[in-house]
Design an enzyme around this catalytic site. Sequence first.
Site, mmCIF file in Angstrom:
data_model
loop_
_atom_site.group_PDB
_atom_site.id
_atom_site.type_symbol
_atom_site.label_atom_id
_atom_site.label_comp_id
_atom_site.label_asym_id
_atom_site.label_seq_id
_atom_site.Cartn_x
_atom_site.Cartn_y
_atom_site.Cartn_z
ATOM 1 N N TYR A 37 8.756 3.472 2.670
ATOM 2 C CA TYR A 37 7.567 3.241 1.853
ATOM 3 C C TYR A 37 6.403 3.986 2.507
ATOM 4 C CZ TYR A 37 4.575 0.257 -1.106
ATOM 5 O OH TYR A 37 3.667 -0.205 -2.028
ATOM 6 N N ARG A 76 -0.509 10.745 -10.062
ATOM 7 C CA ARG A 76 -1.375 10.278 -8.966
ATOM 8 C C ARG A 76 -0.484 9.584 -7.946
ATOM 9 N NH1 ARG A 76 -1.510 6.119 -6.445
ATOM 10 N NH2 ARG A 76 -2.492 4.518 -7.706
ATOM 11 N N LYS A 79 9.836 1.949 -4.350
ATOM 12 C CA LYS A 79 9.370 0.641 -4.841
ATOM 13 C C LYS A 79 10.571 -0.240 -5.201
ATOM 14 C CE LYS A 79 4.744 1.182 -5.101
ATOM 15 N NZ LYS A 79 3.669 0.281 -4.693
ATOM 16 N N GLU A 112 3.778 2.960 -12.368
ATOM 17 C CA GLU A 112 3.406 3.248 -10.978
ATOM 18 C C GLU A 112 2.837 4.655 -10.864
ATOM 19 O OE1 GLU A 112 4.264 0.680 -8.465
ATOM 20 O OE2 GLU A 112 2.711 1.862 -7.482
ATOM 21 N N ASP A 113 1.701 4.762 -10.268
ATOM 22 C CA ASP A 113 1.094 6.042 -9.899
ATOM 23 C C ASP A 113 0.911 7.007 -11.076
ATOM 24 O OD1 ASP A 113 1.087 4.774 -7.511
ATOM 25 O OD2 ASP A 113 2.114 6.324 -6.375
ATOM 26 N N ASP A 119 1.319 -1.780 -11.337
ATOM 27 C CA ASP A 119 1.232 -2.184 -9.937
ATOM 28 C C ASP A 119 -0.094 -1.764 -9.309
ATOM 29 O OD1 ASP A 119 2.289 -3.220 -7.585
ATOM 30 O OD2 ASP A 119 3.069 -1.270 -6.966
ATOM 31 N N ASP A 120 -0.573 -0.581 -9.667
ATOM 32 C CA ASP A 120 -1.795 -0.064 -9.040
ATOM 33 C C ASP A 120 -3.023 -0.832 -9.510
ATOM 34 O OD1 ASP A 120 -0.507 2.172 -7.627
ATOM 35 O OD2 ASP A 120 0.013 2.762 -9.670
ATOM 36 N N ASN A 150 -3.780 5.141 0.432
ATOM 37 C CA ASN A 150 -2.512 5.572 1.026
ATOM 38 C C ASN A 150 -2.321 7.057 0.803
ATOM 39 O OD1 ASN A 150 -1.696 2.881 1.690
ATOM 40 N ND2 ASN A 150 -1.250 2.571 -0.482
ATOM 41 N N ASN A 210 -1.301 -4.320 0.923
ATOM 42 C CA ASN A 210 -0.497 -3.431 0.075
ATOM 43 C C ASN A 210 0.209 -4.247 -0.990
ATOM 44 O OD1 ASN A 210 1.834 -1.731 -0.822
ATOM 45 N ND2 ASN A 210 0.843 -0.320 0.606
HETATM 46 N N1 LIG Z 1 -3.044 -0.575 -0.820
HETATM 47 C C1 LIG Z 1 -2.492 -0.614 -1.999
HETATM 48 O O1 LIG Z 1 -1.674 -1.500 -2.301
HETATM 49 C C2 LIG Z 1 -2.855 0.401 -3.011
HETATM 50 C C3 LIG Z 1 -3.555 1.500 -2.671
HETATM 51 N N2 LIG Z 1 -3.886 2.423 -3.612
HETATM 52 C C4 LIG Z 1 -4.582 3.617 -3.162
HETATM 53 O O2 LIG Z 1 -5.876 3.666 -3.709
HETATM 54 C C5 LIG Z 1 -6.244 5.002 -3.870
HETATM 55 C C6 LIG Z 1 -6.860 5.170 -5.247
HETATM 56 O O3 LIG Z 1 -5.913 4.870 -6.231
HETATM 57 P P1 LIG Z 1 -6.367 4.709 -7.753
HETATM 58 O O4 LIG Z 1 -7.439 3.708 -7.882
HETATM 59 O O5 LIG Z 1 -5.166 4.514 -8.536
HETATM 60 O O6 LIG Z 1 -6.959 6.171 -8.042
HETATM 61 P P2 LIG Z 1 -7.925 6.618 -9.159
HETATM 62 O O7 LIG Z 1 -7.786 8.080 -9.240
HETATM 63 O O8 LIG Z 1 -7.743 5.803 -10.372
HETATM 64 O O9 LIG Z 1 -9.385 6.277 -8.569
HETATM 65 C C7 LIG Z 1 -9.964 6.914 -7.484
HETATM 66 C C8 LIG Z 1 -11.440 6.593 -7.475
HETATM 67 O O10 LIG Z 1 -11.981 7.063 -6.265
HETATM 68 C C9 LIG Z 1 -13.112 7.860 -6.542
HETATM 69 N N3 LIG Z 1 -13.260 8.865 -5.493
HETATM 70 C C10 LIG Z 1 -12.434 9.869 -5.178
HETATM 71 N N4 LIG Z 1 -12.895 10.555 -4.128
HETATM 72 C C11 LIG Z 1 -14.070 9.981 -3.787
HETATM 73 C C12 LIG Z 1 -15.027 10.228 -2.791
HETATM 74 N N5 LIG Z 1 -14.883 11.216 -1.912
HETATM 75 N N6 LIG Z 1 -16.110 9.426 -2.734
HETATM 76 C C13 LIG Z 1 -16.249 8.422 -3.614
HETATM 77 N N7 LIG Z 1 -15.367 8.122 -4.561
HETATM 78 C C14 LIG Z 1 -14.292 8.901 -4.650
HETATM 79 C C15 LIG Z 1 -12.872 8.456 -7.906
HETATM 80 O O11 LIG Z 1 -14.092 8.831 -8.455
HETATM 81 P P3 LIG Z 1 -14.241 9.485 -9.911
HETATM 82 O O12 LIG Z 1 -13.879 8.404 -10.868
HETATM 83 O O13 LIG Z 1 -15.662 9.855 -9.969
HETATM 84 O O14 LIG Z 1 -13.306 10.639 -9.957
HETATM 85 C C16 LIG Z 1 -12.207 7.261 -8.602
HETATM 86 O O15 LIG Z 1 -13.192 6.386 -9.082
HETATM 87 C C17 LIG Z 1 -5.017 5.849 -3.610
HETATM 88 O O16 LIG Z 1 -5.111 6.410 -2.335
HETATM 89 C C18 LIG Z 1 -3.881 4.865 -3.624
HETATM 90 O O17 LIG Z 1 -2.874 5.203 -2.720
HETATM 91 C C19 LIG Z 1 -3.571 2.276 -4.929
HETATM 92 C C20 LIG Z 1 -2.846 1.200 -5.320
HETATM 93 C C21 LIG Z 1 -2.390 0.204 -4.386
HETATM 94 C C1 LIG Z 2 0.689 1.216 -2.781
HETATM 95 C C2 LIG Z 2 0.535 1.924 -4.027
HETATM 96 O O1 LIG Z 2 1.027 1.492 -5.045
HETATM 97 C C3 LIG Z 2 -0.213 3.139 -4.048
HETATM 98 O O2 LIG Z 2 -0.785 3.530 -3.045
HETATM 99 O O3 LIG Z 2 -0.258 3.749 -5.113
HETATM 100 MG MG LIG Z 3 1.111 2.915 -6.599
#
Ligand SMILES: NC(=O)C1=CN([C@@H]2O[C@H](COP(=O)(O)OP(=O)(O)OC[C@H]3O[C@@H](n4cnc5c(N)ncnc54)[C@H](OP(=O)(O)O)[C@@H]3O)[C@@H](O)[C@H]2O)C=CC1
Ligand SMILES: CC(=O)C(=O)O
Ligand SMILES: [Mg+2]
Length: 640
Positions: A188, A241, A259, A331-332, A354-355, A496, A540
């Site tokens: 993972y 993504r 997953k 997912e993603d 999941d996200d 991540n 996570n």
């Molecule tokens: N720990 C966990 O269980 C999980 C972790 N994640 C992680 O979260 C992260 C984001 O995922 P997700 O929400 O799906 O992605 P999205 O693409 O949906 O969202 C990313 C957000 O971050 C903003 N962003 C990107 N770069 C910057 C920056 N330099 N400064 C400020 N804001 C920024 C984007 O802005 P804008 O909208 O303006 O483009 C957007 O609003 C990933 O790395 C993923 O791995 C996700 C799911 C689960």
């Molecule tokens: C953990 C997860 O689902 C992600 O980073 O997208």
């Molecule tokens: Mg994910």
Amino acid sequence: MFSLNGTSFTNNSLSGVSRCLTQSSRRVSAPMVVVAAVSSNGKPGDGSVSVLVENALTESAAPVEMEVKSTVTGGVQDVYGEDSATEDQSITPWTLSVASGFSLLRNPHYNKGLAFSERERDAHYLRGLLPPVVISHDLQVKKMMNSIRKYDVPLQRYMAMMDLQEMNERLFYKLLIDNVEELLPIVYTPTVGEACQKYGSIFRRPQGLFISLKEKGKIHEVLKNWPEKKIQVIVVTDGERILGLGDLGCQGMGIPVGKLSLYTALGGIRPSACLPVTIDVGTNNENLLNDEFYIGLRQRRATGQEYAELLDEFMYAVKQNYGEKVLIQFEDFANHNAFDLLAKYGTSHLVFNDDIQGTASVVLAGLMAALNLVGGSLSEHTFLFLGAGEAGTGIAELIALEMSKQTGIPLEETRKKIWMVDSKGLIVKSRMEMLQHFKRPWAHDHEPVQELVNAVKSIKPTVLIGSSGAGRTFTKEVVQAMATFNEKPIIFALSNPTSQSECTAEEAYSWSEGRAIFASGSPFAPVEYNGKVYASGQANNAYIFPGFGLGLIISGAIRVHDDMLLVASEALAEQVSQENFEKGLIYPPFSNIRKISAHIAAKVAAKAYELGLATRLPQPKDLVAYAESCMYSPAYRSYR
Ligand SMILES: NC(=O)C1=CN([C@@H]2O[C@H](COP(=O)(O)OP(=O)(O)OC[C@H]3O[C@@H](n4cnc5c(N)ncnc54)[C@H](OP(=O)(O)O)[C@@H]3O)[C@@H](O)[C@H]2O)C=CC1
Ligand SMILES: CC(=O)C(=O)O
Ligand SMILES: [Mg+2]
């Protein structure tokens, strides 16, 4: 040896078994399910046969009535593929398989390697195919761990694990379950991220279904190519993504595979019920388009109607093939599709993003637990997010919902305690017109602010959450600002893999002088600061989705509801012990994950019954015990 609709078999002939199966329709009552048959001369319908059976109750999280298992091995021929006499023509015809000798060793579901006993070696034509030694499952685990630890490079460990999964499934799962804290970062995040980036080069065998634009109009048939018929969980990505690594196209397949291995290891869903799927509509990643080893469609992403039609065909083919109760985990996906897909299919399918949802539930659990260390109720805190996408807005909405439930304050009001920064700065009312729909609830009255650090200084959050996918954005100034107005600042760096984490554990503790309550999406080793060791938790969604899915399956749920996410958070938070709190931990150790998953499953199932969304009746009295009894065990079966 086994009984089928009242008929007992002991060394019966294969044709006899076939006849009985045909006569008795395709369904076998629990607890016995045929998993493989071995004929003495390897030919169907000829000679004596021993039939391997398994107990459906201990083997599967499925309802106890199960379809006859379909496996074709034995190196002879596909034995029985004919339709049996039943009215229900929608069910795929069963086949009875011959598994013996060399093919048995090549079949990951049944192979035990050196753990085949002397009697099994005699009975199943294995003599000479294995060296003389017989070793236990435990010794196999020890041996495998020794060899995996010899690899210094995480990707080599990942590949060794994937090879093992293809060779001996039960050994793979026992290894993973027994060494979960050590192996989770391999199968993972963070290693799975690197594996996806290099998936084209390391690709060996298909581990899931690839459904590309080429399969448009044929998805129903494509699903039938998958060898397993009784699917309970599908994890599907379109690779746009992948973690915080961006568009990896078809190579995102590593994520559904990873997953689903956690669905089995952490949540006890049997491996054969899990189906990884990658939808390939192209990629906008120029590096991949120019990579000679890229395994996906070499075109830019299809969008609009073309994309929607492929997804629609997939969603309906899934329902047609596997029924109403198959869980589809998105997912993603990129956020411009993720929210819409969830809304579109949330009313017709059992879907879970999941996200958006799993992440929300795990973070809410961490916050509930953190209140034990920092005091106050949820609504007394102020939240600031860096990143307003799927994860950020999904978490924010669940926190606001929980605050509203706890206080009776309307959701529109509780949302005002939550602020967001995206790539253009603080989300404020003056930006409303230009905002995507999922950001709008978070546009509050405030002057525009560009930099995160200035937003922190102005809003003075008690909780700072990184969900940006942008590494090292929680700078020293940001963390120090959090530590000036909070005795114990809560800081989550969720992105991540590790390279994208908003800060490291070391940075969080040292810049806050050891006062931060810190958790991260990818794991960090314990950190020493000023002579004290700080262990941080892993926020996570892997804590949530395996137990959540198990709860849906054991209750026969037909829809996911937000209240299920809230009870999953409560169940996880309840598993944090006093001992964990004393170490500053707000998540329980992953070593207890199967017990944790059973508790989450029980609460989710109970909620499904309460909401009238469960179809498995009657409701079991003790749902925790029931969830545990349904969980897949990787223990070897005896093939006598
Ligand atoms: N720990 C966990 O269980 C999980 C972790 N994640 C992680 O979260 C992260 C984001 O995922 P997700 O929400 O799906 O992605 P999205 O693409 O949906 O969202 C990313 C957000 O971050 C903003 N962003 C990107 N770069 C910057 C920056 N330099 N400064 C400020 N804001 C920024 C984007 O802005 P804008 O909208 O303006 O483009 C957007 O609003 C990933 O790395 C993923 O791995 C996700 C799911 C689960
Ligand atoms: C953990 C997860 O689902 C992600 O980073 O997208
Ligand atoms: Mg994910």
